[in-house]
Design a protein around this motif. Structure first.
Motif, PDB file in Angstrom:
ATOM      1  N   HIS A  26     -55.864  31.426  27.358  1.00  0.00           N
ATOM      2  CA  HIS A  26     -55.060  31.079  26.185  1.00  0.00           C
ATOM      3  C   HIS A  26     -53.612  31.519  26.375  1.00  0.00           C
ATOM      4  N   ASP A  29     -52.034  29.071  28.623  1.00  0.00           N
ATOM      5  CA  ASP A  29     -51.727  27.831  27.893  1.00  0.00           C
ATOM      6  C   ASP A  29     -50.436  27.980  27.101  1.00  0.00           C
ATOM      7  N   HIS A  30     -50.308  29.112  26.403  1.00  0.00           N
ATOM      8  CA  HIS A  30     -49.108  29.354  25.601  1.00  0.00           C
ATOM      9  C   HIS A  30     -47.868  29.418  26.488  1.00  0.00           C
ATOM     10  N   VAL A  33     -46.933  25.831  27.542  1.00  0.00           N
ATOM     11  CA  VAL A  33     -46.353  25.084  26.422  1.00  0.00           C
ATOM     12  C   VAL A  33     -44.947  25.595  26.117  1.00  0.00           C
ATOM     13  N   SER A  34     -44.760  26.903  26.141  1.00  0.00           N
ATOM     14  CA  SER A  34     -43.442  27.473  25.882  1.00  0.00           C
ATOM     15  C   SER A  34     -42.426  27.001  26.914  1.00  0.00           C
ATOM     16  N   HIS A  37     -41.596  23.373  26.194  1.00  0.00           N
ATOM     17  CA  HIS A  37     -40.739  23.265  25.009  1.00  0.00           C
ATOM     18  C   HIS A  37     -39.319  23.720  25.321  1.00  0.00           C
ATOM     19  N   ASN A 103     -43.240  20.296  18.426  1.00  0.00           N
ATOM     20  CA  ASN A 103     -43.632  21.501  19.154  1.00  0.00           C
ATOM     21  C   ASN A 103     -44.569  22.372  18.315  1.00  0.00           C
ATOM     22  N   ALA A 104     -44.245  22.524  17.036  1.00  0.00           N
ATOM     23  CA  ALA A 104     -45.100  23.332  16.158  1.00  0.00           C
ATOM     24  C   ALA A 104     -46.481  22.697  16.034  1.00  0.00           C
ATOM     25  N   GLU A 106     -47.957  20.829  18.249  1.00  0.00           N
ATOM     26  CA  GLU A 106     -48.665  21.047  19.519  1.00  0.00           C
ATOM     27  C   GLU A 106     -49.207  22.469  19.606  1.00  0.00           C
ATOM     28  N   ARG A 107     -48.383  23.449  19.195  1.00  0.00           N
ATOM     29  CA  ARG A 107     -48.851  24.841  19.228  1.00  0.00           C
ATOM     30  C   ARG A 107     -50.014  25.039  18.252  1.00  0.00           C
ATOM     31  N   MET A 110     -53.157  23.581  19.728  1.00  0.00           N
ATOM     32  CA  MET A 110     -53.616  24.453  20.812  1.00  0.00           C
ATOM     33  C   MET A 110     -54.305  25.683  20.231  1.00  0.00           C
ATOM     34  N   ASP A 111     -53.706  26.291  19.212  1.00  0.00           N
ATOM     35  CA  ASP A 111     -54.315  27.466  18.581  1.00  0.00           C
ATOM     36  C   ASP A 111     -55.649  27.118  17.938  1.00  0.00           C
TER      37      ASP A 111
END
Length: 133
Positions: A26, A29-30, A33-34, A37, A103-104, A106-107, A110-111
Motif C-alpha cells: 500500500h 502504491d501511494h 500515485v504521488s 500526480h 487526483n483525490a 484516484e487516491r 486506492m484507499d
C-alpha cells in the motif's frame, strides 16, 4: 497446552507478517500515485508558464502596433490585455482544480481497495483462528 501456545504464536507472527506485506504494498502504491500526480502538476505548471510567455509576447506585439494609437485606444488595449490575463488565470485555476479532484478521486479509490484488502485479510485470519480453536 505449550504446543497450542507455540502454534498461536506462529500464527500470530504469520498474520503480522502478512499484514506488514500488505501495508508495504500500500505504501508503494501511494508512492507511485504521488509521483505520477507530482509529474502531472509539473507538466501543468510548465504549460501554464508557456501560456503566460505566449500571452506576454502577444501583448508586447500589440503594444508595438499601438505605439501611435490614441490614449483611449491604448486604454482599451490595456483593458483587453487585463481581461485576457484574468481569463487565463481562471482557466489555469480550473485546470488545477479538476486535476486535484481527479487526483483525490484516484487516491480515494486506492484507499478503498486497500481497506477492502485489509478487511478481507482480517476476515480470513479470524476464520483461520476459529478453525484452529
Amino acid at each position: 497446552m505449550a504446543q497450542e501456545d507455540t502454534s498461536a504464536a506462529v500464527t500470530g507472527q504469520r498474520h503480522a507478517a502478512e499484514h506488514a506485506d500488505v501495508e508495504r504494498r500500500h505504501a508503494g502504491d501511494h508512492a507511485q500515485v504521488s509521483q505520477r500526480h507530482l509529474a502531472a502538476h509539473e507538466e501543468l505548471y510548465a504549460r501554464h508558464g508557456s501560456d503566460h510567455t505566449l500571452l506576454a509576447s502577444r501583448h508586447a506585439a500589440d503594444r508595438e502596433k499601438a505605439a501611435d494609437a490614441t490614449l483611449n485606444q491604448k486604454a482599451a488595449l490595456s483593458a483587453r490585455h487585463g481581461a485576457q490575463h484574468v481569463v487565463m488565470e481562471i482557466r489555469h485555476a480550473t485546470q488545477l482544480a479538476w486535476m486535484e479532484a481527479r487526483n483525490a478521486g484516484e487516491r480515494l479509490r486506492m484507499d478503498q481497495r486497500h481497506v477492502a484488502e485489509l478487511l478481507a485479510q482480517e476476515r480470513r485470519h479470524a476464520r483461520e483462528d476459529r478453525q484452529r480453536a
